[in-house]
Every structure is written in structure tokens, then in C-alpha cells.
Design a protein around this motif. Structure first.
Motif, PDB file in Angstrom:
ATOM      1  N   VAL A 628       0.744  -1.252   0.090  1.00 30.53           N
ATOM      2  CA  VAL A 628       0.198  -0.028  -0.095  1.00 30.53           C
ATOM      3  C   VAL A 628       0.774   1.411   0.070  1.00 30.53           C
ATOM      4  O   VAL A 628       1.950   1.220   0.713  1.00 30.53           O
ATOM      5  CB  VAL A 628      -1.014   0.177   1.354  1.00 30.53           C
ATOM      6  CG1 VAL A 628      -0.137  -0.151   2.331  1.00 30.53           C
ATOM      7  CG2 VAL A 628      -1.918   1.042   1.298  1.00 30.53           C
ATOM      8  N   TYR A 629       0.360   2.389  -0.684  1.00 28.01           N
ATOM      9  CA  TYR A 629       1.144   3.367  -0.710  1.00 28.01           C
ATOM     10  C   TYR A 629       0.458   4.776  -0.671  1.00 28.01           C
ATOM     11  O   TYR A 629      -0.831   4.573  -1.158  1.00 28.01           O
ATOM     12  CB  TYR A 629       2.246   3.672  -1.855  1.00 28.01           C
ATOM     13  CG  TYR A 629       1.687   3.753  -3.193  1.00 28.01           C
ATOM     14  CD1 TYR A 629       1.363   5.125  -3.775  1.00 28.01           C
ATOM     15  CD2 TYR A 629       1.362   2.764  -4.289  1.00 28.01           C
ATOM     16  CE1 TYR A 629       0.631   5.273  -5.110  1.00 28.01           C
ATOM     17  CE2 TYR A 629       0.501   2.870  -5.197  1.00 28.01           C
ATOM     18  CZ  TYR A 629       0.484   4.278  -5.566  1.00 28.01           C
ATOM     19  OH  TYR A 629      -0.206   4.221  -7.046  1.00 28.01           O
ATOM     20  N   GLY A 630       0.635   5.830  -0.325  1.00 31.44           N
ATOM     21  CA  GLY A 630       0.004   7.193  -0.197  1.00 31.44           C
ATOM     22  C   GLY A 630       0.750   8.210   0.455  1.00 31.44           C
ATOM     23  O   GLY A 630       1.726   8.118   0.633  1.00 31.44           O
ATOM     24  N   ALA A 638      -1.159   4.583   4.749  1.00 31.30           N
ATOM     25  CA  ALA A 638      -0.191   3.498   4.394  1.00 31.30           C
ATOM     26  C   ALA A 638       0.474   2.934   5.675  1.00 31.30           C
ATOM     27  O   ALA A 638       0.751   1.817   5.785  1.00 31.30           O
ATOM     28  CB  ALA A 638       0.712   3.982   3.220  1.00 31.30           C
ATOM     29  N   ALA A 639       1.060   3.939   6.545  1.00 37.05           N
ATOM     30  CA  ALA A 639       1.571   3.504   7.731  1.00 37.05           C
ATOM     31  C   ALA A 639       0.913   2.785   8.623  1.00 37.05           C
ATOM     32  O   ALA A 639       1.152   1.930   9.278  1.00 37.05           O
ATOM     33  CB  ALA A 639       2.445   4.634   8.309  1.00 37.05           C
ATOM     34  N   LYS A 650       1.564  -6.239   3.939  1.00 39.66           N
ATOM     35  CA  LYS A 650       2.849  -6.566   4.188  1.00 39.66           C
ATOM     36  C   LYS A 650       3.794  -5.473   4.229  1.00 39.66           C
ATOM     37  O   LYS A 650       4.894  -5.729   4.544  1.00 39.66           O
ATOM     38  CB  LYS A 650       3.040  -7.805   3.336  1.00 39.66           C
ATOM     39  CG  LYS A 650       2.143  -8.860   3.679  1.00 39.66           C
ATOM     40  CD  LYS A 650       1.883  -9.542   5.254  1.00 39.66           C
ATOM     41  CE  LYS A 650       0.852 -10.550   5.199  1.00 39.66           C
ATOM     42  NZ  LYS A 650       0.312 -10.646   6.553  1.00 39.66           N
ATOM     43  N   VAL A 651       3.692  -4.809   2.994  1.00 35.93           N
ATOM     44  CA  VAL A 651       4.601  -3.702   2.548  1.00 35.93           C
ATOM     45  C   VAL A 651       3.969  -2.171   2.603  1.00 35.93           C
ATOM     46  O   VAL A 651       2.574  -2.311   2.100  1.00 35.93           O
ATOM     47  CB  VAL A 651       5.284  -3.964   1.210  1.00 35.93           C
ATOM     48  CG1 VAL A 651       6.322  -3.141   0.803  1.00 35.93           C
ATOM     49  CG2 VAL A 651       5.698  -5.357   1.334  1.00 35.93           C
ATOM     50  N   ALA A 652       4.582  -1.190   3.061  1.00 37.87           N
ATOM     51  CA  ALA A 652       3.797   0.217   2.807  1.00 37.87           C
ATOM     52  C   ALA A 652       4.938   1.126   2.347  1.00 37.87           C
ATOM     53  O   ALA A 652       5.982   1.086   3.061  1.00 37.87           O
ATOM     54  CB  ALA A 652       3.137   0.393   3.909  1.00 37.87           C
ATOM     55  N   VAL A 653       4.420   2.283   1.719  1.00 42.07           N
ATOM     56  CA  VAL A 653       5.346   3.520   1.266  1.00 42.07           C
ATOM     57  C   VAL A 653       4.396   4.641   1.931  1.00 42.07           C
ATOM     58  O   VAL A 653       3.399   4.670   1.420  1.00 42.07           O
ATOM     59  CB  VAL A 653       5.759   3.577  -0.132  1.00 42.07           C
ATOM     60  CG1 VAL A 653       6.393   4.804  -0.303  1.00 42.07           C
ATOM     61  CG2 VAL A 653       6.524   2.330  -0.396  1.00 42.07           C
ATOM     62  N   ARG A 747      11.963   5.328  -5.840  1.00 42.63           N
ATOM     63  CA  ARG A 747      12.175   4.599  -4.484  1.00 42.63           C
ATOM     64  C   ARG A 747      11.068   4.010  -3.885  1.00 42.63           C
ATOM     65  O   ARG A 747      11.154   2.858  -3.428  1.00 42.63           O
ATOM     66  CB  ARG A 747      12.583   5.690  -3.449  1.00 42.63           C
ATOM     67  CG  ARG A 747      13.933   6.459  -3.470  1.00 42.63           C
ATOM     68  CD  ARG A 747      15.080   5.280  -3.493  1.00 42.63           C
ATOM     69  NE  ARG A 747      15.104   4.514  -2.380  1.00 42.63           N
ATOM     70  CZ  ARG A 747      15.845   4.917  -1.222  1.00 42.63           C
ATOM     71  NH1 ARG A 747      16.648   5.984  -1.220  1.00 42.63           N
ATOM     72  NH2 ARG A 747      15.780   4.079   0.021  1.00 42.63           N
ATOM     73  N   MET A 748       9.804   4.369  -4.213  1.00 39.76           N
ATOM     74  CA  MET A 748       8.403   3.445  -3.881  1.00 39.76           C
ATOM     75  C   MET A 748       8.660   2.142  -4.671  1.00 39.76           C
ATOM     76  O   MET A 748       8.342   1.208  -4.460  1.00 39.76           O
ATOM     77  CB  MET A 748       7.408   4.459  -4.107  1.00 39.76           C
ATOM     78  CG  MET A 748       6.114   3.764  -3.865  1.00 39.76           C
ATOM     79  SD  MET A 748       4.575   4.773  -4.580  1.00 39.76           S
ATOM     80  CE  MET A 748       4.840   4.169  -6.204  1.00 39.76           C
TER      81      MET A 748
END
Length: 845
Positions: A628-630, A638-639, A650-653, A747-748
Motif C-alpha cells: 500500500v502507498y499514499g 499507508a503506515a 505486508k509492505v507500505a510506502v 524509491r517507492m
């Protein structure tokens, strides 16, 4: 010795077994199709504006002729450009001419060789059944085209006034001519002008608490005045580690005394936090009838000031305001003659009222207030009789009033946009409706749907309002444009339908619009799904969610786009999704209120159910590996996914997230989290809850962000994660503000490739500026007037970029989708939207 070795091996075996078990529990055997070597170039190609050139049609600008009975337009097709004429009376669309025949006629009669695919046409006119073409280039000019004889005759049509279709705008009453007021403000006090000079009415005003705002009546004889108390505002601080001045001085050279340029720069700015003292206003009234200044018997206004102040024919000042805590919104009328306020209408809520959708419009000769209210459970438009307070629901039902478009006070016709009217359609799609309000009888007609097609609609009316163009699309359907009759909404002719065939043939895939049930088992949750061009349904693909759960809106795309960040990210072998869960806007009041004092919820229970339902319909969707990213509020979300919902994500940005609502802007957080600040703020702080984090987190923030301060957000979260001994990655972008830009996006992408696909991304892959949609267009002035070319910053807001004299051309950097206008003496004469498939605007052609 032997025992120690045996013990070490046993311990290693236990750890290895645990790690293997964890890997399988989190993501199976990771049997994803490997990233194609062309995946990164394909990602860039998918986000390039050039990809849009594979879509034909969908954008056109009608140019009226034949006395307003016909219009023509140009359409790009795979073989070049075609020209069409639409006869509005008969509802017929036809080719303006045979391109091959015209090219032959130009060659034989004008002695020029031209391409039939790109006819050199500058203008076209229809008069008395005859077609006239203005041909550019050598021997150019006006010619009459004889379709039967396939010949050209030099002949100029009678000049006619063009009537280009115009975007609907809200009509506003003419502002009254304002005479000089008898009262004025100076040095935080009130003064009265008299024949004998000036008289000071107040002496207690100060800079901190003084008379600082005034609304004078049109005749200048009355006024409402606010005594404003402005508390000392708290501040935030940013540190610019490497100021631009240092770069300019070549700081990297071995200089004996580099000077001040190498010192970090501290930037301090005012910033109100939840719970901080805010500006307040006490209201006073003055009337020349009494000659007195009186304080109103009305509560101190504690949040924003007087919104939409409007003087009524009765001599009252009408306005609305929202009190701190956002649990009331009140429309008020004040008569300065008696200094008595009266409430016209009011909304109160145990949770929050929602100012962004507020309509406050005095109409029908100052007799009626148009007002929005969600008292029924859905936002709707109401008419309030100002003299009596009598109220009539102009719209009603289990659907949402979204926007007031236009009010015709002569006919009583009101145009508005709404979502969810058709229960079979996506409830977020905006459609345009018309009602007729009888102000005298205080009655209203049933809504007439002017845009019945299944999609998100935009409407443009002709200047005479006899017809309108209805353009609609969906994420999975390119635009369709229809011409319809204003009187009854009936279809005249389908003008244009975009062709995505070449785009699909190039390997791109239409996104999927998908819905599933929410946590209550009843409500539909809507989202969109993007898959890679080389999608193989027999393989597995990890999932990435683009998240923004801010309650101030809804965020899933509703219109067609040939290029966006989610589509390009999918090309790396991901299924990318975007979802509007409970707690976001533009649905029912109950749907929206899920967010109240509960931003940590983020609609995650609905999002997770939605993705599980998607996986049930498509086994290729691997929900054992979800990222997930935001950005901004999306960064908080996202965090939060790895703090509160890490059994699924499982993974976030998290980019520039506001990770604690106690240290973010006052109004936004108090609106949704409530006032005063309570324990629930800490309960939903990512910083306080940092110890619960599980998964692979990348934190990013710009060091100069003055929207969400990095120190009290991402850096505080970083500190607490370190104290909890958590692994995570952190990128602080130098000289950057709110949002990380292309470096942050790279980087994301690398973060997801490493941790969702278990692959190594190419080192330092460069994302070009073109990935952000930059294009270069050409403006051509073919008129006899000097034209100002302006970027459309917002409705009625323009920024001048250059001036074109008659015959001039100029190139301009812009972005796909940005609107430009041509202006002469401050008046807009044309509007154009930049597009990768249309890189030239010929003004006046």
C-alpha cells in the motif's frame, strides 16, 4: 565443544524453519512471473503522454456555422484527420468532404500536392446548403466545395459570428453599486463620518482584539462589523540542510572559507494545531437610522468568519458560519436597524457538518435561500423562504446532491449535479439534472435527468441554450459525446465516440471497475483494478493499493484516462487497486460518519473485504502479498496499514504522512477527530502506536514541507520505531516540500519490487520528467487581434504566459489535461485542453 556445535546447529534449524514458515504464511512460494527485462521501459511507456496518441477521438471542439443550425469539428483518426458536419435540425452527422477527392481537386486546380490524410483546412462554413473551405498554404483562402463535381471554386462565404459551445457556469446577480459608507475602520476602531467631520465610536479596539472587518450596505448607511480577537499563533520549524545558495557557490570544492552558504537554514512559519486558540469574532451593527453602534446578542463566532455575506432587499445582511467543532452550520440574517439577528436555517450534528459541500445562494430577488443539508441522511438542496423560514426540499431520495451548476431566476430552472440517482450505476458518477422551482407557489418539479448514460458526465450548453453536449466516460470506457435538446433532454445525435482499439492492440488493458460488500454486508464499496499488459491469468500477481482515505472527498477515478501512475506501476507485474472505503465522502451521511473520531479506521475493514472478493473472482490476484502507498493523509493511511492491519498488508510506502492528528493543521483534524482534543487522538496516532508495526515500511518526507511538518510527523515516527527496535527505511528529500516527486516515486517502486516480488530492481533507474505528463504544444494566432495566452488556474482564474500578435506562433511547455484560454482585452474568446494526441491549437481557425 561438540555440544556447543550441536546446540548452534539446532538453533539455526529452528530459526530457519521459523523464517520459512513465516515466508509461506505471508506469501506462499512467491511463484510470480519474473519481471520482464522490458518491464521498466514498458512502465515508462505506459505513463508517457505519447501513449494517448493511440486513442482516437474523445476530444473535439465544435465550431458553429449555418446560422447556428450546424457545427463542424475535426477528429484525429489512424490515417490522419477527418472533418465532420452535424446538422442539428435533422440530427445528422456526415463527413464534411471526401478527403481523397479534395486532395485531388487541390492538386489539379491549385497546382499543389497535399496529403489526403491531413487536408490543409483552417476553417469550414455551411451557408444555404453550400460548403465552404478555408485552405491554408500556397494559393490558400476560401473556396466553395462542390461534392457532386468534386471541385473547388474560389468564393468567400458571408462572414458569420461563430457561436462556440461554452462550459456551463453559474450565473450570479450583478453586484450593487456601492456608495461610500458612513462608517469606517481605522486603527482597530470604528469611526463615523458626519457633515461636521469624523466621530470616533469605539476606543477599546487593539491589534490583538479590535474592529477589523466590516460589511457595509450597498447604500453605505448600514454595516455589520466584526471585533476580531487574533491569538498568538504557534509555529512550526523546517530545516533546509543544503540551501540553494550553497549549491550556487560550488560548496563541494575544497575552499578554505566556504562561508555562511554551508550553514543549514532554519525556516519558521505560523501553524495552528488542534486545541490551539483560534481567531474569534464578536458581531456589532451600525445603522444611520439610529446612529448607534450596537453589539449583537449573538454567540461569538469561534472558527471561520462570515461566509458568503449578501445584502438582502430587506436591508439585512445574510451569511452563514460554522462553529468550532464543526457540529453546527447556521444561516443568519442581521438587520442593522434593530441589531437583531435571526436564524434562517441551521444544521446541527452529533458528529460533524461538512462545509466543503455547502451551498449558500440568495436567489429569486432575495426572497429565497438555496441551502444544502444532509438531515435526511443524504446531502440535498433546500429552498428556504427568507421572510418566513418555510423550507422545501428541492431534491430528495437515497442519492447525493453534489453541485449547483446554474440558476435561471426568470424561468425557475435549476441545474445541478448528483450521484447515485440511478441505483444501477456507480453512485459516485456525477450526472446533470434540471428541476423547475415555482417560487410563488413554493413547489418544485421532479428532476429531469439530462445525462442518462452510464458514466461520469460533463455538460456544455450552446450560447442559445437550445442544445448541449453531454460527454461521459468511465475508467473502463473511453469518452462518448452526444448532442441533446435542452427542452427535454432528448438525443439529437451521437457526435463522437473515442476509439481505443489501437491502444488495446498495443497490449494495454482496460482497468476493471469492481464492487464488493462492505463490513455491514449491505453497502457496495467501489474501486478500480489495473493489470499489466502481459497479464497471465494462470500466474500470481502481488497487489498494491494506492490509498487516500481523507474524509473530505472520494478518490477512485471515475473517468477515462489512457495514462496514470497506477496503470504504469502495474506494468512491473502488480495488480494495482484504488478503493473508496467507508468514512470517505459523496455517499450517505452514515457512510461518511464512520470516520468520526476514528481516522485510524481508514475504511480498512471494507478495503480488505473488497480485495478478498476480488481474489475470489480472479485467482491471479495474490492477496497473501499486499502492499500500500499514499501521500499526505494517504501517507498516514499507508503506515497505519502496517500498524493496525498488518495481518493483511505486508509492505507500505508512506509519503509525507500526518502521522499524529495532534500535530497537524487545526481545521482538518478537528473536523474529523472532534473538538476538544481527547484520548482518541493518541489512540489513533501512528507515532504512539509505532511499536505495533509489522512489515516493510518506507517513510518519505520533504524537509521543507510546510503542510505536514516532517519533524513532528515522519521524524517523530522514525524515533519511536527506533525505540521499538523496528526495521524500516527513511528518505528525507532535500529542498522538497509536500510530496516526493520522481525520486520518491522511483524509491517507492524499488521498495515494492524488492519486498513484494522478492526481486532486485535495476540500480538507480531514471524516471524522466515526461513520466509526469509533460508535453510541448504550439499556439497559432490566425486572428487579426493580439491575443493573451493564459493558463486556466481555476474557474474564472487565469495566469498570463505569453502574448501572440496576429499571425504569430509559439511553443509552450504544459501538461496533459491542463486547460488554456485565449483572451482579448480580458475577455475569453476560446478555451482548449492540452492533450498528447492534440499538440496544436489554431486560435481563430
Amino acid at each position: 565443544m561438540v555440544r556447543r556445535e550441536s546446540s548452534s546447529r539446532a538453533l539455526f534449524a529452528v530459526l530457519a524453519a521459523a523464517l520459512v514458515g513465516q515466508c509461506f504464511a505471508q506469501g506462499g512460494n512467491y511463484s510470480y512471473p519474473p519481471i520482464d527485462p522490458k518491464a521498466y521501459p514498458n512502465m515508462m511507456r505506459a505513463s508517457s503522454p505519447e501513449k494517448a496518441r493511440l486513442i482516437y477521438g474523445g476530444r473535439f471542439e465544435p465550431r458553429w456555422t449555418d446560422g447556428g443550425n450546424s457545427f463542424w469539428f475535426k477528429r484525429r483518426v489512424p490515417t490522419g484527420s477527418e472533418y465532420f458536419v452535424v446538422d442539428t435540425a435533422r440530427g445528422l452527422k456526415r463527413a464534411a468532404f471526401d478527403r481523397e477527392a479534395l486532395a485531388t481537386a487541390i492538386q489539379s486546380q491549385l497546382g499543389r500536392s497535399v496529403s489526403a490524410d491531413e487536408p490543409p483546412i483552417q476553417n469550414l462554413a455551411i451557408q444555404q446548403g453550400k460548403t465552404y473551405l478555408r485552405i491554408s498554404g500556397e494559393k490558400g483562402g476560401w473556396y466553395r466545395w462542390d461534392a457532386a463535381k468534386k471541385s473547388l471554386t474560389a468564393e468567400e462565404p458571408k462572414l458569420e459570428k461563430t457561436d462556440d459551445a461554452a462550459t456551463v457556469t453559474e450565473t450570479k446577480p450583478t453586484a450593487p453599486v456601492r456608495t461610500r459608507s458612513v462608517v469606517m475602520l481605522r486603527e482597530n476602531n470604528v469611526f463615523l463620518r458626519t457633515n461636521a467631520g469624523e466621530k470616533q465610536l469605539t476606543t477599546d479596539g487593539t491589534r490583538e482584539f479590535g474592529f477589523q472587518e466590516i460589511w457595509a450596505s450597498p447604500d453605505g448607511q448600514s454595516a455589520v462589523i466584526a471585533k476580531v480577537q487574533r491569538p498568538k499563533v504557534s509555529t512550526m520549524t523546517n530545516i533546509e540542510a543544503l540551501p540553494p545558495a550553497a549549491l550556487e557557490k560550488n560548496f563541494h570544492k575544497d575552499e578554505t572559507s566556504p562561508g555562511e552558504a554551508l550553514r543549514a537554514r532554519i525556516i519558521t512559519y505560523p501553524y495552528e494545531l488542534p486545541g490551539d486558540p483560534t481567531t474569534t469574532r464578536e458581531l456589532y451593527a451600525f445603522s444611520s437610522k439610529t446612529g448607534e453602534l450596537k453589539k449583537l446578542d449573538y454567540p461569538t463566532i469561534t472558527m471561520w468568519g462570515l461566509d458568503s455575506p449578501t445584502w438582502l432587499p430587506s436591508g439585512e445582511l445574510a451569511f452563514y458560519h460554522t462553529m468550532r467543532g464543526f457540529q453546527s452550520r447556521t444561516a443568519v440574517a442581521i438587520d442593522p436597524a434593530n441589531a437583531k439577528p435571526r436564524i434562517l436555517t441551521e444544521i446541527r450534528s452529533k458528529t460533524f457538518v461538512y462545509p466543503p459541500i455547502q451551498i449558500f445562494r440568495v436567489a429569486f430577488g432575495g426572497k429565497v435561500l438555496l441551502w444544502t443539508d444532509d438531515r435526511s441522511g443524504y446531502n440535498h438542496l433546500y429552498a428556504v423562504e427568507i421572510a418566513t423560514g418555510k423550507t422545501l426540499a428541492l431534491t430528495k431520495g437515497e442519492w447525493v446532491f453534489r453541485n449547483l451548476v446554474e440558476v435561471d431566476e426568470k424561468t425557475g430552472e435549476i441545474l445541478f449535479e448528483a450521484g447515485g440517482f440511478n441505483p444501477e450505476f456507480d453512485p459516485y458518477q456525477k450526472q446533470t439534472f434540471r428541476i423547475k422551482f415555482d417560487e410563488k407557489a413554493f413547489k418544485v418539479s421532479e428532476p429531469l435527468n439530462l445525462t442518462p448514460g452510464n458514466g461520469e458526465h460533463t455538460v456544455r450548453f450552446t450560447d442559445d441554450k437550445k442544445f448541449y453536449f453531454d460527454t461521459y466516460s468511465r475508467p473502463d470506457m473511453p469518452p462518448v459525446t452526444e448532442l441533446r435538446r435542452t427542452k427535454d433532454g432528448s438525443l439529437v445525435v451521437e457526435v463522437d465516440r473515442a476509439d481505443a482499439g489501437p491502444w488495446l492492440a498495443a497490449g494495454y488493458k482496460l482497468p476493471q471497475v469492481f464492487k464488493a460488500k462492505a463490513r455491514d454486508g449491505k453497502t457496495d464499496i467501489w474501486g478500480v483494478v489495473y493489470r499489466p499488459a502481459n497479464f497471465d491469468p494462470t500466474k500470481k500477481y502481488p497487489v498494491i493499493e494506492d490509498i487516500y482515505a481523507g474524509p473530505q472527498g472520494s478518490f477512485v477515478p471515475k473517468t477515462w484516462s489512457a495514462s496514470n501512475g497506477m496503470h504504469s506501476l502495474a506494468q512491473l507485474g502488480f495488480v494495482v487497486v484504488k478503493i473508496d472505503g467507508m468514512g470517505t465522502a459523496n455517499r450517505s451521511k452514515a457512510f461518511h460518519e464512520v470516520c468520526y473520531q476514528n481516522l485510524g479506521d481508514g475504511g480498512f475493514p471494507d478495503r480488505i473485504l473488497w480485495m478478498k472478493a476480488l481474489a475470489e473472482t480472479d485467482p491471479a490476484v495474490d492477496i497473501s502479498r499486499v502492499g500500500v502507498y499514499g501521500t499526505s493523509a494517504g501517507g498516514y493511511n499507508a503506515a497505519r496499514a502496517l500498524i493496525g492491519f498488518n495481518d493483511f498488508y505486508k509492505v507500505a510506502v508512506a509519503d509525507c504522512g500526518n502521522h499524529d492528528h495532534r500535530t497537524d493543521k487545526t481545521w482538518w483534524n478537528e473536523m474529523w477527530m472532534g473538538y476538544p482534543v481527547g484520548p482518541h487522538y493518541a489512540e489513533q496516532s501512528n507515532i504512539v502506536q509505532a511499536g505495533k508495526l509489522k512489515g516493510k515500511l518506507l517513510l518519505m518526507h520533504g524537509e521543507l514541507d510546510n503542510n505536514v511538518n516532517p519533524a513532528v510527523s515522519s521524524l517523530q515516527l522514525s524515533t519511536m520505531l527506533q525505540r521499538a527496535n523496528k526495521d524500516f527505511d527513511l528518505v528525507i528529500a532535500g529542498n522538497a516540500g509536500h510530496g516526493m516527486g520522481l525520486y520518491g516515486r522511483r524509491r517507492m517502486i524499488d521498495h515494492f519490487v524488492r519486498h513484494l516480488r522478492n526481486e532486485t530492481p535495476p540500480a538507480e533507474f531514471s524516471l524522466s520528467v515526461e513520466a509526469a505528463g509533460r508535453i510541448v504544444v504550439t499556439f497559432k494566432n490566425t486572428t487579426k487581434q493580439t491575443i493573451d495566452m493564459c493558463w486556466e488556474q481555476g474557474p474564472g482564474e487565469y495566469v498570463k504566459y505569453q502574448t501572440l500578435k496576429p499571425g504569430d506562433s509559439a511553443r509552450q511547455n504544459t501538461f496533459d489535461g491542463h486547460a488554456w484560454v485565449a483572451m482579448v482585452n480580458g475577455k475569453v474568446i476560446g478555451r482548449w485542453v492540452a492533450a498528447a494526441d492534440d499538440l496544436e491549437w489554431e486560435i481563430g481557425g
